[in-house]
Design a protein around this motif. Structure first.
Motif, mmCIF file in Angstrom:
data_model
loop_
_atom_site.group_PDB
_atom_site.id
_atom_site.type_symbol
_atom_site.label_atom_id
_atom_site.label_comp_id
_atom_site.label_asym_id
_atom_site.label_seq_id
_atom_site.Cartn_x
_atom_site.Cartn_y
_atom_site.Cartn_z
ATOM 1 N N HIS A 157 0.860 -1.179 0.000
ATOM 2 C CA HIS A 157 0.000 0.000 0.000
ATOM 3 C C HIS A 157 0.894 1.227 0.000
ATOM 4 O O HIS A 157 1.599 1.492 0.976
ATOM 5 C CB HIS A 157 -0.908 0.007 1.229
ATOM 6 C CG HIS A 157 -1.822 -1.181 1.305
ATOM 7 N ND1 HIS A 157 -3.084 -1.178 0.771
ATOM 8 C CD2 HIS A 157 -1.637 -2.415 1.839
ATOM 9 C CE1 HIS A 157 -3.652 -2.365 0.977
ATOM 10 N NE2 HIS A 157 -2.797 -3.123 1.629
ATOM 11 N N PHE A 205 2.976 -1.283 4.227
ATOM 12 C CA PHE A 205 2.413 0.062 4.168
ATOM 13 C C PHE A 205 3.560 1.059 4.074
ATOM 14 O O PHE A 205 4.400 1.146 4.967
ATOM 15 C CB PHE A 205 1.568 0.340 5.420
ATOM 16 C CG PHE A 205 0.367 -0.559 5.555
ATOM 17 C CD1 PHE A 205 -0.848 -0.202 5.003
ATOM 18 C CD2 PHE A 205 0.466 -1.769 6.216
ATOM 19 C CE1 PHE A 205 -1.952 -1.025 5.119
ATOM 20 C CE2 PHE A 205 -0.635 -2.604 6.341
ATOM 21 C CZ PHE A 205 -1.848 -2.233 5.786
ATOM 22 N N GLN A 221 -7.785 0.887 3.887
ATOM 23 C CA GLN A 221 -6.719 -0.068 3.583
ATOM 24 C C GLN A 221 -6.559 -1.113 4.681
ATOM 25 O O GLN A 221 -6.407 -2.304 4.418
ATOM 26 C CB GLN A 221 -5.407 0.682 3.371
ATOM 27 C CG GLN A 221 -5.390 1.544 2.121
ATOM 28 C CD GLN A 221 -4.134 2.386 2.038
ATOM 29 O OE1 GLN A 221 -3.039 1.857 1.941
ATOM 30 N NE2 GLN A 221 -4.286 3.691 2.080
ATOM 31 N N SER A 236 -7.644 -5.034 4.277
ATOM 32 C CA SER A 236 -6.542 -5.993 4.404
ATOM 33 C C SER A 236 -6.888 -7.089 5.400
ATOM 34 O O SER A 236 -6.453 -8.230 5.264
ATOM 35 C CB SER A 236 -5.269 -5.258 4.858
ATOM 36 O OG SER A 236 -4.827 -4.367 3.871
ATOM 37 N N ALA A 291 -1.880 5.831 -1.784
ATOM 38 C CA ALA A 291 -2.943 4.879 -2.123
ATOM 39 C C ALA A 291 -4.324 5.467 -1.888
ATOM 40 O O ALA A 291 -5.279 5.145 -2.597
ATOM 41 C CB ALA A 291 -2.775 3.597 -1.301
ATOM 42 N N HIS A 292 -4.448 6.346 -0.861
ATOM 43 C CA HIS A 292 -5.773 6.918 -0.581
ATOM 44 C C HIS A 292 -6.249 7.806 -1.724
ATOM 45 O O HIS A 292 -7.445 7.973 -1.934
ATOM 46 C CB HIS A 292 -5.776 7.681 0.741
ATOM 47 C CG HIS A 292 -4.734 8.753 0.835
ATOM 48 N ND1 HIS A 292 -3.449 8.496 1.244
ATOM 49 C CD2 HIS A 292 -4.781 10.090 0.566
ATOM 50 C CE1 HIS A 292 -2.753 9.630 1.247
ATOM 51 N NE2 HIS A 292 -3.521 10.603 0.832
ATOM 52 N N VAL A 326 1.823 5.321 4.761
ATOM 53 C CA VAL A 326 0.389 5.578 4.628
ATOM 54 C C VAL A 326 -0.126 6.427 5.778
ATOM 55 O O VAL A 326 -1.277 6.877 5.754
ATOM 56 C CB VAL A 326 -0.401 4.252 4.570
ATOM 57 C CG1 VAL A 326 -0.056 3.480 3.330
ATOM 58 C CG2 VAL A 326 -0.157 3.417 5.818
ATOM 59 N N LEU A 334 -11.936 -2.537 -5.166
ATOM 60 C CA LEU A 334 -11.734 -2.822 -3.747
ATOM 61 C C LEU A 334 -12.950 -3.543 -3.166
ATOM 62 O O LEU A 334 -12.814 -4.517 -2.417
ATOM 63 C CB LEU A 334 -11.473 -1.513 -3.000
ATOM 64 C CG LEU A 334 -11.033 -1.642 -1.547
ATOM 65 C CD1 LEU A 334 -10.057 -0.522 -1.199
ATOM 66 C CD2 LEU A 334 -12.213 -1.600 -0.593
#
Length: 563
Positions: free
Chosen positions: A129, A455, A441, A445, A133-134, A458, A146
């Motif tokens: 991630h 990550f 996320q 996950s 990613a956001h 993040v 997703l």
């Protein structure tokens, strides 16, 4: 889980051989020390994009090898067996190289594979991630993907996409058939004539050579007969005939050989020549007996040749291509006949539409409960991320049939109590977007079977109490899988089960990256650095030790004793 990572000549890494632990691990260090480079190397081994700039300066190639445990769950074991990539000892070995020209090669368990195969295997092993990613979650396609992954419906979503495209192809064929109906009728008529003419001709490519050979023989029959008669006379008629003379000389030399044996070889050559001349004489007589003038057969062959060449000239092809022309014309005629049958096309289109609708309905049935569950989970997570009273909703809205199914999917958010839900793409605050994206996320996950989660920064945009909550979320996530996080936040790093410090060093005028596994006391120093920056005070160390749940050795313990 990821067991080990070996890196050679990658960006500013000369060589690293890393062994990984289970649970939640934090990767910390100064900005630019190479933390994300480390994850970039792992991403390369997992099938990420490779380019020449990844190769360390003045080196021929970068080489990355990642070793994973073979997951018990998921389909990787069967996939490896299907592709003859099974390895011993329950491990999966991924290797990737990039040379200075940007050319890439990949291996799984020592066998060369395509990049697509490497990526397919990696999907079962690890998820990375990224720190942005956001932002990707603002895209409708990312939101839909997703949700489908969370619902376990990725395969069905791909099937729906395929069925929709097949259905639309038939819809287009119907429209095209109606538009060209008049022209199609004329073309079908012409093709029908052409196919019938070629069928009547009944020409086979192998026939052409035989026809021309026979025509040549019959057209030159008189010359063949004359030459055969002349040769027969010279070989077998009269006292001076070749066969008779050879037999005479053979007898004469045979007598001489009795006097001088050295003539044996000469005698054998004459004997052989006499035998072969006799055989030629008999063969030529048989040929001459069946050789005759056949004007009627010659006329038939010339007529056949004229018919074949006439049809080839008519359709502007060489003679040898006539059978292929017939095949192509027949295929085109069948296609036109099929496309001009409205009843058949309508039936096929109806079947394709029904198949799509059934698959899309199954997809909707999986999406609805998954959307409700994900909405509740993310809303609960928002309450702990300094967004009390906030709400999250995966909205499903019925829409016209599409390759994506029977509904549109939109992530909606209300960041504060009393606010209306709005599209996540319209959330104004970057901090709110970071927290919501992180919650999504982490929660998605948890539902994944992927054994290793990484990550990469993040937690950007958060701090304080929220950072500590994020750290605890990641630590809980690491209870049943391997979790790694590149972070600048001491609150997050303090929640980790283990910690690495990535730093730069100078060597022979080069800047290189190195990784150090931190012991307990070293973790206190690193957390203190993250808290206090350049000047680390005893108070900072005390705070770091408290965050880690243990006392720092030396100075902190001594100060406590004085107090």
């Amino acid at each position: 889980m990821l067991r080990s990572l070996s890196i050679r000549d990658f960006v500013i890494v000369d060589h690293l051989d890393l062994e990984f632990d289970r649970g939640f691990g934090a990767l910390t260090g100064e900005t630019g020390a190479g933390k994300s480079i480390l994850l970039g190397a792992l991403g390369l081994a997992l099938g990420g994009r490779g380019e020449a700039g990844m190769v360390r300066r003045d080196r021929e190639r970068a080489d990355v090898v990642a070793e994973f445990d073979l997951p018990e769950r998921g389909g990787l074991r069967a996939w490896l067996a299907e592709h003859d990539l099974v390895a011993d000892e329950g491990s999966v070995l991924l290797r990737r190289t990039i040379d200075a020209a940007g050319r890439s090669r990949a291996w799984i368990n020592g066998s060369s594979v395509t990049l697509a195969q490497l990526r397919a295997a990696s999907d079962w092993l690890a998820d990375i991630h990224g720190q942005h990613a956001h932002h990707a979650l603002l895209r409708p396609d990312a939101q839909r993907a997703l949700l489908d992954a969370h619902a376990g419906a990725r395969g069905l979503a791909a099937e729906v996409d395929t069925l929709y495209r097949a259905w639309q192809q038939l819809v287009r064929l119907q429209a095209e058939a109606e538009a060209r109906s008049a022209n199609s009728a004329r073309e079908r008529e012409l093709l029908g004539w052409q196919v019938r003419e070629l069928d009547e001709l009944a020409f086979d490519a192998s026939e052409w050579g035989e026809l021309n050979a026979e025509h040549s023989r019959l057209a030159h029959a008189a010359s063949l007969m004359e030459g055969a008669d002349e040769t027969l006379a010279g070989l077998g008629e009269g006292e001076l005939a070749v066969c008779a003379m050879l037999r005479h000389f053979d007898s004469r030399v045979a007598a001489l050989t009795e006097i001088d044996p050295s003539l044996t070889d000469v005698r054998e050559l004459l004997c052989s020549a006499a035998i072969q001349a006799d055989e030629a004489l008999h063969a030529l007589r048989r040929y001459r007996e069946r050789l005759d003038l056949e004007p009627q057969r010659l006329a038939e062959i010339e007529s056949r040749i004229a018919a074949v060449t006439g049809v080839a000239r008519k359709y502007r092809v060489v003679v040898d291509d006539l059978p292929e022309l017939r095949t192509q014309s027949q295929a085109r005629l069948h296609a036109l006949e099929a496309s001009s049958d409205p009843a058949r096309l309508a039936a096929e289109e109806a079947r394709a539409r029904k198949a799509f609708e059934l698959a899309a309905a199954r997809l909707s049935a999986l999406r609805k409960p998954a959307a409700a569950a994900l909405s509740a989970e993310i809303s609960d997570a928002m309450q702990t991320l300094a967004m009390a009273g906030g709400r999250f909703e995966v909205a499903l809205e019925a829409c016209a049939p599409a390759a994506t199914g029977l509904e549109s999917i939109e992530f909606r958010v209300a960041a504060n109590p009393g606010q209306a839900l709005r599209s996540m793409a319209k959330v104004a605050s970057g901090g709110e977007l970071s927290r919501i994206g992180l919650a999504i996320q982490v929660m998605t996950s948890r539902a994944s079977d992927t054994p290793t989660l990484i990550f990469d920064e993040v937690d950007v945009g958060i701090g304080g109490r929220v950072a500590e909550i994020v750290g605890k979320l990641l630590a809980r996530l690491g209870e049943d899988r391997q979790v790694m996080c590149v972070t600048h936040l001491p609150q997050v790093a303090a929640c980790a089960d283990w910690q690495w410090r990535i730093a730069k060093r100078e060597q022979a005028g080069e800047t290189l990256s190195e990784v150090r596994t931190l012991e307990a006391s070293e973790r206190v120093e690193e957390i203190a650095r993250m808290l206090g920056g350049v000047n680390i005070t005893p108070t900072t160390r005390q705070h770091a030790a408290e965050m880690l749940g243990r006392k720092a050795p030396g100075e902190v313990a001594g100060q406590e004793a004085k107090a």
